[in-house]
Scaffold this motif. Structure first.
Motif, PDB file in Angstrom:
ATOM      1  N   GLN A  28     -13.435   3.899  18.190  1.00 37.09           N
ATOM      2  CA  GLN A  28     -12.306   4.250  19.058  1.00 37.09           C
ATOM      3  C   GLN A  28     -12.606   5.508  19.866  1.00 37.09           C
ATOM      4  O   GLN A  28     -12.366   5.558  21.082  1.00 37.09           O
ATOM      5  CB  GLN A  28     -11.045   4.480  18.223  1.00 37.09           C
ATOM      6  N   LEU A 109      -3.479  -3.616  13.371  1.00 43.30           N
ATOM      7  CA  LEU A 109      -3.360  -2.629  14.448  1.00 43.30           C
ATOM      8  C   LEU A 109      -2.124  -2.908  15.315  1.00 43.30           C
ATOM      9  O   LEU A 109      -2.172  -2.845  16.546  1.00 43.30           O
ATOM     10  CB  LEU A 109      -4.633  -2.612  15.313  1.00 43.30           C
ATOM     11  N   ASP A 110      -1.007  -3.199  14.656  1.00 44.17           N
ATOM     12  CA  ASP A 110       0.273  -3.432  15.341  1.00 44.17           C
ATOM     13  C   ASP A 110       0.185  -4.542  16.388  1.00 44.17           C
ATOM     14  O   ASP A 110       0.783  -4.446  17.463  1.00 44.17           O
ATOM     15  CB  ASP A 110       0.785  -2.142  15.993  1.00 44.17           C
ATOM     16  N   SER A 112      -2.539  -5.631  18.019  1.00 46.91           N
ATOM     17  CA  SER A 112      -3.443  -5.349  19.149  1.00 46.91           C
ATOM     18  C   SER A 112      -4.222  -6.569  19.613  1.00 46.91           C
ATOM     19  O   SER A 112      -4.593  -6.667  20.793  1.00 46.91           O
ATOM     20  CB  SER A 112      -4.430  -4.230  18.774  1.00 46.91           C
ATOM     21  N   ASN A 148       4.884  -4.518  18.528  1.00 45.77           N
ATOM     22  CA  ASN A 148       4.714  -3.130  18.963  1.00 45.77           C
ATOM     23  C   ASN A 148       5.458  -2.897  20.280  1.00 45.77           C
ATOM     24  O   ASN A 148       4.838  -2.718  21.334  1.00 45.77           O
ATOM     25  CB  ASN A 148       3.217  -2.826  19.127  1.00 45.77           C
ATOM     26  N   GLY A 151       4.534   0.506  22.120  1.00 41.91           N
ATOM     27  CA  GLY A 151       3.127   0.904  22.198  1.00 41.91           C
ATOM     28  C   GLY A 151       2.691   1.218  23.619  1.00 41.91           C
ATOM     29  O   GLY A 151       3.129   0.572  24.571  1.00 41.91           O
ATOM     30  N   ASP A 153      -0.392   0.819  24.882  1.00 43.90           N
ATOM     31  CA  ASP A 153      -1.287  -0.199  25.416  1.00 43.90           C
ATOM     32  C   ASP A 153      -0.559  -1.512  25.704  1.00 43.90           C
ATOM     33  O   ASP A 153      -0.770  -2.130  26.755  1.00 43.90           O
ATOM     34  CB  ASP A 153      -2.448  -0.451  24.449  1.00 43.90           C
ATOM     35  N   ARG A 184      -0.890   9.282  19.528  1.00 41.89           N
ATOM     36  CA  ARG A 184      -1.661   8.678  18.442  1.00 41.89           C
ATOM     37  C   ARG A 184      -2.650   9.710  17.915  1.00 41.89           C
ATOM     38  O   ARG A 184      -3.563  10.108  18.642  1.00 41.89           O
ATOM     39  CB  ARG A 184      -2.387   7.426  18.948  1.00 41.89           C
ATOM     40  N   ARG A 187      -6.458  10.202  18.804  1.00 45.65           N
ATOM     41  CA  ARG A 187      -6.753   9.393  19.994  1.00 45.65           C
ATOM     42  C   ARG A 187      -6.222  10.081  21.261  1.00 45.65           C
ATOM     43  O   ARG A 187      -5.751   9.429  22.188  1.00 45.65           O
ATOM     44  CB  ARG A 187      -6.168   7.992  19.836  1.00 45.65           C
ATOM     45  N   GLU A 188      -6.333  11.391  21.261  1.00 47.85           N
ATOM     46  CA  GLU A 188      -5.811  12.178  22.373  1.00 47.85           C
ATOM     47  C   GLU A 188      -6.490  11.832  23.701  1.00 47.85           C
ATOM     48  O   GLU A 188      -5.838  11.771  24.743  1.00 47.85           O
ATOM     49  CB  GLU A 188      -5.968  13.677  22.070  1.00 47.85           C
ATOM     50  N   ASP A 191      -5.139   8.481  24.867  1.00 49.82           N
ATOM     51  CA  ASP A 191      -3.748   8.608  25.328  1.00 49.82           C
ATOM     52  C   ASP A 191      -3.681   9.230  26.718  1.00 49.82           C
ATOM     53  O   ASP A 191      -2.952   8.756  27.592  1.00 49.82           O
ATOM     54  CB  ASP A 191      -2.935   9.456  24.341  1.00 49.82           C
TER      55      ASP A 191
END
Length: 205
Positions: A28, A109-110, A112, A148, A151, A153, A184, A187-188, A191
């Protein structure tokens, strides 16, 4: 040569000892770095290398739905950078991985995998060139947003899809929802990069 072989064996042992979650986090972060921080001219090469790393991670954990999803995401992104006919084989591989991940855990992953499949279906050309299908994309987005709804994404890609469907007002609401997504942890970079993409889309509306 002996030193090089020793290093390769050490790397291999470290890779296979790492957990699936640790590998996913590494993928990631590397994906976000290449996509949003590496010079455009170097991205294709970067993703080509990352594809190989993702494949090795999945070999270590062949039943990990999370790693299947991230293999697919990396392949799809690499395809986007590569372009041309060679990209089609990559997105077909990504599609297959996502479908396999759903068989293992459709909520991974919700959801994904649903978001990624939907994205492939609306971005890939339709028959006879590819497998693109807006109706299937819409169906997968529905499932993704059920799992999600807030979310970044899922809403970003759905918003982009709506723009292509000429539904600008609905797209604007969805993209604004994407901007409200919770940060997240870890995962800055992703984002920030995604929000920049959302702002660029909103400007077109």
């Amino acid at each position: 040569m002996k030193y090089l072989i020793a290093l390769m064996m050490l790397f291999s042992s470290q890779l296979w000892a790492a957990s699936a979650d640790d590998m996913m986090v590494s993928l990631q972060q590397d994906w976000a770095h290449i996509k949003y921080e590496v010079d455009e001219k170097e991205r294709e090469k970067g993703f080509e290398t990352l594809v190989k790393q993702a494949e090795e991670a999945l070999k270590a954990h062949p039943k990990s739905a999370n790693l299947m999803i991230w293999n697919a995401i990396i392949l799809s992104t690499y395809a986007g950078e590569k372009g041309g006919l060679g990209a089609l084989s990559l997105v077909k591989q990504a599609k297959s991985l996502l479908e396999r991940s759903l068989e293992i855990d459709d909520k991974a992953l919700d959801g994904s995998a649903y978001t990624s499949l939907a994205s492939l279906y609306y971005q890939v050309p339709g028959w006879p060139i590819g497998f693109g299908d807006d109706d299937k994309a819409r169906s997968y987005f529905k499932k993704a947003l059920q799992l999600n709804p807030n979310g970044i994404d899922s809403n970003f890609f759905y918003g982009d899809f709506l723009i292509q469907q000429k539904k600008k007002q609905e797209a604007k609401k969805v993209l604004q929802q994407a901007l409200k997504a919770a940060p997240r942890p870890g995962r800055e970079v992703a984002d920030k990069g995604r929000k920049d993409e959302i702002y660029r889309l909103l400007v077109t509306l």
